[in-house]
Design a protein around this motif. Structure first.
Motif, PDB file in Angstrom:
ATOM      1  N   ARG A 263     -35.432  19.547  -8.474  1.00  0.00           N
ATOM      2  CA  ARG A 263     -35.327  18.563  -7.393  1.00  0.00           C
ATOM      3  C   ARG A 263     -36.703  17.958  -7.088  1.00  0.00           C
ATOM      4  NH1 ARG A 263     -33.227  21.712  -3.806  1.00  0.00           N
ATOM      5  NH2 ARG A 263     -31.088  21.058  -4.278  1.00  0.00           N
ATOM      6  N   ARG A 264     -37.694  18.817  -6.982  1.00  0.00           N
ATOM      7  CA  ARG A 264     -39.044  18.320  -6.702  1.00  0.00           C
ATOM      8  C   ARG A 264     -39.512  17.391  -7.814  1.00  0.00           C
ATOM      9  NH1 ARG A 264     -42.826  17.263  -2.701  1.00  0.00           N
ATOM     10  NH2 ARG A 264     -44.704  16.700  -3.823  1.00  0.00           N
TER      11      ARG A 264
ATOM     12  N   LEU B  10     -39.168   9.787  -9.021  1.00  0.00           N
ATOM     13  CA  LEU B  10     -38.527   8.691  -8.307  1.00  0.00           C
ATOM     14  C   LEU B  10     -39.551   7.927  -7.463  1.00  0.00           C
ATOM     15  CD1 LEU B  10     -36.085   7.086  -7.363  1.00  0.00           C
ATOM     16  CD2 LEU B  10     -35.519   8.965  -5.794  1.00  0.00           C
ATOM     17  N   ALA B  11     -40.365   8.648  -6.713  1.00  0.00           N
ATOM     18  CA  ALA B  11     -41.393   7.995  -5.896  1.00  0.00           C
ATOM     19  C   ALA B  11     -42.379   7.248  -6.793  1.00  0.00           C
ATOM     20  CB  ALA B  11     -42.120   9.027  -5.037  1.00  0.00           C
ATOM     21  N   GLY B  12     -42.744   7.848  -7.926  1.00  0.00           N
ATOM     22  CA  GLY B  12     -43.662   7.196  -8.842  1.00  0.00           C
ATOM     23  C   GLY B  12     -43.089   5.920  -9.431  1.00  0.00           C
ATOM     24  N   ALA B  13     -41.812   5.951  -9.819  1.00  0.00           N
ATOM     25  CA  ALA B  13     -41.169   4.761 -10.384  1.00  0.00           C
ATOM     26  C   ALA B  13     -41.112   3.636  -9.357  1.00  0.00           C
ATOM     27  CB  ALA B  13     -39.763   5.110 -10.871  1.00  0.00           C
ATOM     28  N   LEU B  14     -40.827   3.967  -8.120  1.00  0.00           N
ATOM     29  CA  LEU B  14     -40.781   2.960  -7.073  1.00  0.00           C
ATOM     30  C   LEU B  14     -42.158   2.328  -6.863  1.00  0.00           C
ATOM     31  CD1 LEU B  14     -38.430   4.937  -4.706  1.00  0.00           C
ATOM     32  CD2 LEU B  14     -37.922   2.659  -5.607  1.00  0.00           C
ATOM     33  N   ARG B  15     -43.203   3.146  -6.888  1.00  0.00           N
ATOM     34  CA  ARG B  15     -44.565   2.614  -6.764  1.00  0.00           C
ATOM     35  C   ARG B  15     -44.859   1.643  -7.916  1.00  0.00           C
ATOM     36  NH1 ARG B  15     -48.766   5.479  -3.621  1.00  0.00           N
ATOM     37  NH2 ARG B  15     -47.647   6.392  -1.862  1.00  0.00           N
TER      38      ARG B  15
ATOM     39  N   HIS C 218     -45.516   1.834  -0.820  1.00  0.00           N
ATOM     40  CA  HIS C 218     -45.917   2.828   0.176  1.00  0.00           C
ATOM     41  C   HIS C 218     -45.100   4.113   0.105  1.00  0.00           C
ATOM     42  CE1 HIS C 218     -47.700  -0.474   3.051  1.00  0.00           C
ATOM     43  NE2 HIS C 218     -48.308  -0.404   1.885  1.00  0.00           N
ATOM     44  N   ILE C 219     -44.069   4.146  -0.702  1.00  0.00           N
ATOM     45  CA  ILE C 219     -43.132   5.273  -0.680  1.00  0.00           C
ATOM     46  C   ILE C 219     -43.776   6.547  -1.218  1.00  0.00           C
ATOM     47  CG2 ILE C 219     -41.018   6.161  -1.777  1.00  0.00           C
ATOM     48  CD1 ILE C 219     -39.809   3.390  -1.419  1.00  0.00           C
ATOM     49  N   THR C 220     -43.512   7.648  -0.526  1.00  0.00           N
ATOM     50  CA  THR C 220     -43.936   8.975  -0.957  1.00  0.00           C
ATOM     51  C   THR C 220     -42.701   9.842  -1.180  1.00  0.00           C
ATOM     52  OG1 THR C 220     -44.037   9.955   1.265  1.00  0.00           O
ATOM     53  CG2 THR C 220     -45.999   8.769   0.496  1.00  0.00           C
ATOM     54  N   VAL C 221     -42.909  10.996  -1.787  1.00  0.00           N
ATOM     55  CA  VAL C 221     -41.810  11.948  -1.994  1.00  0.00           C
ATOM     56  C   VAL C 221     -41.138  12.282  -0.671  1.00  0.00           C
ATOM     57  CG1 VAL C 221     -41.279  14.319  -2.661  1.00  0.00           C
ATOM     58  CG2 VAL C 221     -42.745  12.919  -4.121  1.00  0.00           C
ATOM     59  N   GLY C 222     -41.957  12.463   0.385  1.00  0.00           N
ATOM     60  CA  GLY C 222     -41.421  12.834   1.687  1.00  0.00           C
ATOM     61  C   GLY C 222     -40.606  11.747   2.356  1.00  0.00           C
ATOM     62  N   ASP C 223     -40.717  10.505   1.897  1.00  0.00           N
ATOM     63  CA  ASP C 223     -39.966   9.402   2.485  1.00  0.00           C
ATOM     64  C   ASP C 223     -38.546   9.285   1.919  1.00  0.00           C
ATOM     65  OD1 ASP C 223     -42.067   8.488   4.133  1.00  0.00           O
ATOM     66  OD2 ASP C 223     -42.930   7.355   2.463  1.00  0.00           O
ATOM     67  N   LEU C 224     -38.311   9.856   0.765  1.00  0.00           N
ATOM     68  CA  LEU C 224     -37.013   9.695   0.104  1.00  0.00           C
ATOM     69  C   LEU C 224     -35.891  10.312   0.934  1.00  0.00           C
ATOM     70  CD1 LEU C 224     -38.141  10.615  -3.516  1.00  0.00           C
ATOM     71  CD2 LEU C 224     -37.756   8.321  -2.588  1.00  0.00           C
TER      72      LEU C 224
ATOM     73  N   SER D 235     -53.710   7.479 -10.290  1.00  0.00           N
ATOM     74  CA  SER D 235     -54.367   6.464  -9.465  1.00  0.00           C
ATOM     75  C   SER D 235     -53.869   6.470  -8.021  1.00  0.00           C
ATOM     76  CB  SER D 235     -54.180   5.076 -10.074  1.00  0.00           C
ATOM     77  OG  SER D 235     -52.815   4.733 -10.135  1.00  0.00           O
ATOM     78  N   GLU D 236     -52.648   6.961  -7.798  1.00  0.00           N
ATOM     79  CA  GLU D 236     -52.084   6.990  -6.445  1.00  0.00           C
ATOM     80  C   GLU D 236     -51.458   8.367  -6.169  1.00  0.00           C
ATOM     81  OE1 GLU D 236     -49.604   3.613  -5.501  1.00  0.00           O
ATOM     82  OE2 GLU D 236     -50.715   2.307  -6.887  1.00  0.00           O
ATOM     83  N   PRO D 237     -52.271   9.422  -6.168  1.00  0.00           N
ATOM     84  CA  PRO D 237     -51.728  10.771  -5.982  1.00  0.00           C
ATOM     85  C   PRO D 237     -51.065  11.002  -4.631  1.00  0.00           C
ATOM     86  CG  PRO D 237     -54.130  10.805  -5.847  1.00  0.00           C
ATOM     87  CD  PRO D 237     -53.735   9.433  -6.321  1.00  0.00           C
ATOM     88  N   ASP D 238     -51.319  10.110  -3.665  1.00  0.00           N
ATOM     89  CA  ASP D 238     -50.693  10.281  -2.360  1.00  0.00           C
ATOM     90  C   ASP D 238     -49.173  10.118  -2.422  1.00  0.00           C
ATOM     91  OD1 ASP D 238     -51.401   7.406  -2.841  1.00  0.00           O
ATOM     92  OD2 ASP D 238     -50.310   7.127  -0.974  1.00  0.00           O
ATOM     93  N   LEU D 239     -48.646   9.557  -3.523  1.00  0.00           N
ATOM     94  CA  LEU D 239     -47.205   9.407  -3.636  1.00  0.00           C
ATOM     95  C   LEU D 239     -46.501  10.758  -3.645  1.00  0.00           C
ATOM     96  CD1 LEU D 239     -45.731  10.035  -6.695  1.00  0.00           C
ATOM     97  CD2 LEU D 239     -47.296   8.230  -7.340  1.00  0.00           C
ATOM     98  N   LEU D 240     -47.228  11.822  -3.993  1.00  0.00           N
ATOM     99  CA  LEU D 240     -46.633  13.158  -4.083  1.00  0.00           C
ATOM    100  C   LEU D 240     -46.500  13.835  -2.727  1.00  0.00           C
ATOM    101  CD1 LEU D 240     -48.589  14.413  -7.220  1.00  0.00           C
ATOM    102  CD2 LEU D 240     -46.325  13.379  -7.129  1.00  0.00           C
ATOM    103  N   ALA D 241     -47.020  13.206  -1.674  1.00  0.00           N
ATOM    104  CA  ALA D 241     -46.999  13.829  -0.345  1.00  0.00           C
ATOM    105  C   ALA D 241     -45.583  13.886   0.213  1.00  0.00           C
ATOM    106  CB  ALA D 241     -47.888  13.058   0.600  1.00  0.00           C
TER     107      ALA D 241
END
Length: 261
Positions: free
Chosen positions: A27-28, A34-39, A76-82, A255-261
């Protein structure tokens, strides 16, 4: 001078789809991709207002899927936003609303295709241009051969897809294929991983751009059936798509590791 000794192939690194030890790990992983693809889609200009969505089936609750929140910018989407949505379009995990168009079409495709993990639909410029012509992707390049006889055309338009019957008709028209041109609407792709579905969309949009540009410039030459099939068999698998997508994943995650938050 002694020639350099070749390094054994088994000692060289090459990424392959990971094996997961638990539903939680899987799941993680799916949510990160998913968050990465959206970015990435935000970078590529595939976002158009509140239109566009990518869904990933939950590995444990297989009739539920993770999706981007309604109205949140892709960049702006992160894992936690999904958010996690069930088969009735109700949010069961998360803080935001779901786009009902995402629920209607994506839920129908997920229900019709249990082999599919991810579904992608966005209103990209070149995808919409091809859809306005109501045409398939022609086998005119190596990349377009990946879609040869493996994508459908939904030859109808009935407005914004918020009707469950419309979603089921689209899912039926998709059939066993990896992709679809929705006439007057845009592109839709699926895959057995988020990476594969995202790559098919990126590639299909680029193939649309090449086809439109080539036709505007002059005559196009179709690759013959035998060679198109052979090329599709090499490049048209979800594993090939997964591999092709990895440079994009490495780019966005580094380049955008914050997406994993």
């Amino acid at each position: 001078m002694t020639a350099p000794t070749p390094i054994p192939a088994q000692n060289l690194q090459f990424a392959m789809p990971p094996a997961h030890q638990s539903p939680e790990d899987e799941r993680r992983h799916r949510k990160e991709r998913l968050a990465g693809a959206l970015r990435l889609f935000g970078r590529y200009g595939f976002e158009d207002g509140v239109s566009g969505h990518i869904t990933a089936r939950d590995p444990e609750f297989t009739d539920c899927y993770w999706v981007n929140p309604f109205g949140m910018p892709f960049r702006h989407i992160t894992v936690g936003d999904l958010i996690l949505v069930n088969g009735d379009g109700q949010v069961v995990d998360g803080r935001y609303h779901v786009n009902q168009a995402a629920f209607t079409v994506h839920a129908a495709v997920h229900a019709k295709r249990p082999d599919v993990v991810a579904v992608v639909h966005c209103h990209s410029v070149h995808g919409r241009a091809l859809a306005a012509l109501g045409e398939h992707i022609d086998p005119i390049t190596q990349e377009s051969c990946a879609f040869y006889e493996d994508h459908a055309l939904y030859d109808d338009y009935t407005g914004v897809s918020v009707d469950a019957d419309e979603g089921r008709r689209i899912a039926t028209a998709l059939g066993p294929h990896k992709a679809m041109v929705l006439r007057n609407h845009g592109l839709l792709t699926v895959g057995d991983t988020v990476d594969a579905a995202a790559w098919w969309f990126i590639s299909m949009d680029r193939c649309s751009q090449v086809q439109l540009a080539a036709r505007a410039a002059g005559r196009t030459y179709l690759i013959d059936h035998k060679q198109a099939v052979a090329t599709r068999d090499q490049l048209g698998t979800d594993l090939a798509a997964w591999i092709n997508y990895q440079p994009s994943w490495q780019d966005i995650s580094r380049s955008e590791p914050d997406l994993l938050a």
